[in-house]
Design a protein around this motif. Structure first.
Motif, short mmCIF file in Angstrom:
data_model
loop_
_atom_site.label_atom_id
_atom_site.label_comp_id
_atom_site.label_asym_id
_atom_site.label_seq_id
_atom_site.Cartn_x
_atom_site.Cartn_y
_atom_site.Cartn_z
N GLY A 58 0.78 -1.22 0.00
CA GLY A 58 0.00 0.00 0.00
C GLY A 58 0.82 1.27 0.00
O GLY A 58 0.44 2.25 0.64
N LEU A 59 1.93 1.31 -0.74
CA LEU A 59 2.78 2.50 -0.79
C LEU A 59 2.03 3.68 -1.42
O LEU A 59 1.38 3.53 -2.46
CB LEU A 59 4.04 2.21 -1.60
CG LEU A 59 5.04 3.36 -1.71
CD1 LEU A 59 5.78 3.56 -0.39
CD2 LEU A 59 6.04 3.10 -2.85
N ARG A 60 2.12 4.86 -0.78
CA ARG A 60 1.52 6.08 -1.31
C ARG A 60 2.48 7.25 -1.10
O ARG A 60 3.08 7.36 -0.05
CB ARG A 60 0.22 6.43 -0.59
CG ARG A 60 -0.99 5.63 -0.98
CD ARG A 60 -2.23 6.25 -0.36
NE ARG A 60 -3.45 5.53 -0.67
CZ ARG A 60 -4.66 5.97 -0.37
NH1 ARG A 60 -4.80 7.14 0.24
NH2 ARG A 60 -5.72 5.27 -0.66
N GLN A 61 2.61 8.11 -2.11
CA GLN A 61 3.41 9.32 -1.96
C GLN A 61 2.53 10.44 -1.43
O GLN A 61 1.42 10.68 -1.92
CB GLN A 61 4.01 9.72 -3.30
CG GLN A 61 4.96 10.92 -3.19
CD GLN A 61 5.79 11.15 -4.43
OE1 GLN A 61 5.83 10.29 -5.32
NE2 GLN A 61 6.47 12.27 -4.50
N VAL A 62 3.02 11.15 -0.41
CA VAL A 62 2.23 12.18 0.26
C VAL A 62 2.64 13.57 -0.18
O VAL A 62 1.79 14.45 -0.36
CB VAL A 62 2.38 12.03 1.79
CG1 VAL A 62 1.72 13.20 2.53
CG2 VAL A 62 1.78 10.71 2.26
#
Length: 459
Positions: free
Chosen positions: A442-446
């Motif tokens: 579940g990698l997400r860039q913020v």
């Protein structure tokens, strides 16, 4: 900036319901008061071994003005994203909904069409303009039984439609899974995005300011405006204050910004010779662990929130730094190079007994202790030219990595439910904040602007 929420009863025929009044505004995330259920609530299940499949179409705008239509679309999309983030449900992609006619009201649900699409549950909502703002109604239907298993009504300002979606997502997670969601939480971090350089007592150094953002990176706002080096921000337990290290007076000291009162405190009492940095709030918010050189060497100390009750935890000629509290507040993990290379150690919060080492090999730094029920410590471990995030299970003493050499991955920080970590990574060029599940999925860039450092997650 404080957000006010109140509750009145919404009569429903089959289930519990509530009207929640939301005022748009700042970062306060005071949860709505939820009325106790008056009837049995139902949960939706999927096929055996699979999560239930949910659909979240756009909310229906019952008023024709452009703002209401935009709010309805935003709530639907953000709610879909929030529900997908915890991975408790399979969210059917929204672009597959086109063949299903749009609902005309909260009870106008084409159940047969949603069942053909494979949905177990569908969230239907409406948005209507009122004299003071908007009214949002939402239902979660069990597609097979056609029964409504969740119903709420909210009123408030149209200025922050994302808050309606975040509130609905957290309440659906709590009702359907008994899970405390993180949709209404905030991140804080430091950033050099303004591209300024420090001129003054410490020349030619990047200016970094403290920022806050929604958990998903939306609504990024600057907290400090002092044109100095401001780093290592951490949220207080009540989410109303941020402690950070600032060089605004030319030396590092710990500042507490009470972001709703607009006041500033310096409880550690730094001077040009007594330097304090890297603060960490205790789980109950009453104490602060930090690093200081006040006795001639970098050691870990603990003080009460107002600076009283100062106590030394470590006493070693090596460099001890980056404290983090255990969930019970009875232990503190920290970084020390007492064996030659920085490693992670744990010591009792009263300083009694010898610290025990929990990391192995390499170069380990920036520990963060997960909240209950996950009794584990995450830290950055040098695995090559850069770092990866490794997690140490305190009970089993097993270690596992959740990043694997793509860029340099550092400064992990747990979400309040312990299911996610925020961290920084260079995997896409500059230093940016990402979030990832504790299982490495579940990698997400913020963040995307400038370089961003040392994220910390609000409670």
């Amino acid at each position: 900036m404080t957000r006010t929420l109140s509750l009145v009863t919404l009569a429903t025929s089959m289930l519990a319901g509530a009207v929640v009044v939301l005022a748009a505004g700042g970062a306060a995330q005071t949860p709505p008061q939820v009325q106790q259920p008056s009837v049995v609530e139902l949960t939706i299940s999927g096929e055996p071994g699979s999560p239930p499949r949910f659909a979240v179409p756009d909310f229906v705008a019952l008023s024709n003005d452009a703002e209401t239509v935009s709010v309805a679309q935003t709530i639907g999309q953000v709610l879909w994203d929030d529900l997908a983030f915890e991975r408790e449900f399979y969210l059917i992609p929204r672009d597959t909904y086109r063949s299903i006619p749009a609902a005309r009201g909260i009870a106008d649900v084409p159940f047969d069409r949603w069942r053909e699409l494979g949905a177990d549950g569908v969230v239907v909502g409406t948005v209507q303009r009122t004299d003071t703002g908007i009214q949002v109604q939402v239902r979660l239907y069990n597609v097979r039984s056609r029964a409504s298993v969740f119903a709420k009504e909210y009123t408030g300002s149209a200025a922050n439609p994302r808050l309606f979606a975040h509130t609905i997502a957290d309440e659906v997670h709590l009702q359907q899974r008994g899970l405390r969601g993180v949709a209404r939480t905030k991140l804080t971090f430091s950033s050099d995005r303004d591209g300024l350089r420090l001129q003054g007592p410490i020349a030619n150094r990047d200016i970094k300011e403290i920022y806050i953002a929604d958990y998903d990176g939306a609504n990024q706002r600057r907290v400090t405006v002092n044109r100095a080096l401001n780093i290592f921000p951490v949220w207080s337990a009540d989410g109303r204050s941020i402690a950070y290290t600032s060089y605004r007076r030319g030396y590092p000291d710990i500042y507490i910004s009470n972001i709703f009162q607009g006041t500033l405190e310096t409880p550690a009492g730094g001077t040009d010779r007594v330097h304090n940095w890297l603060s960490a709030w205790s789980p109950d918010g009453s104490r602060i662990a930090f690093t200081t050189n006040r006795d001639g060497n970098s050691e870990i100390y603990v003080m009460n929130r107002d600076g009283s009750g100062l106590r030394r935890l470590t006493n070693h000629p090596a460099i001890d730094s980056t404290p983090t509290w255990s969930p019970a507040g009875n232990e503190v993990a920290f970084t020390s190079d007492r064996t030659g290379a920085p490693q992670i150690y744990v010591v009792s919060a009263d300083g009694v007994g010898s610290p025990r080492r929990v990391s192995e090999g390499g170069y380990a730094d920036r520990p963060t202790w997960a909240p209950a029920p996950f009794n584990e410590i995450a830290y950055a471990l040098r695995t090559g030219p850069g770092y990866d995030i490794e997690i140490y299970d305190v009970a089993s003493r097993e270690r596992r990595r959740i990043t694997f050499g793509e860029g340099s991955n550092e400064s992990p920080a747990y979400s309040p439910n312990g299911r996610h970590l925020a961290f920084t990574s260079t995997r896409r060029g500059r230093v940016q904040v990402f979030t990832i599940g504790r299982d490495g999925r579940g990698l997400r860039q913020v963040t995307t602007q400038g370089n961003n450092y040392t994220p910390n997650w609000s409670q």
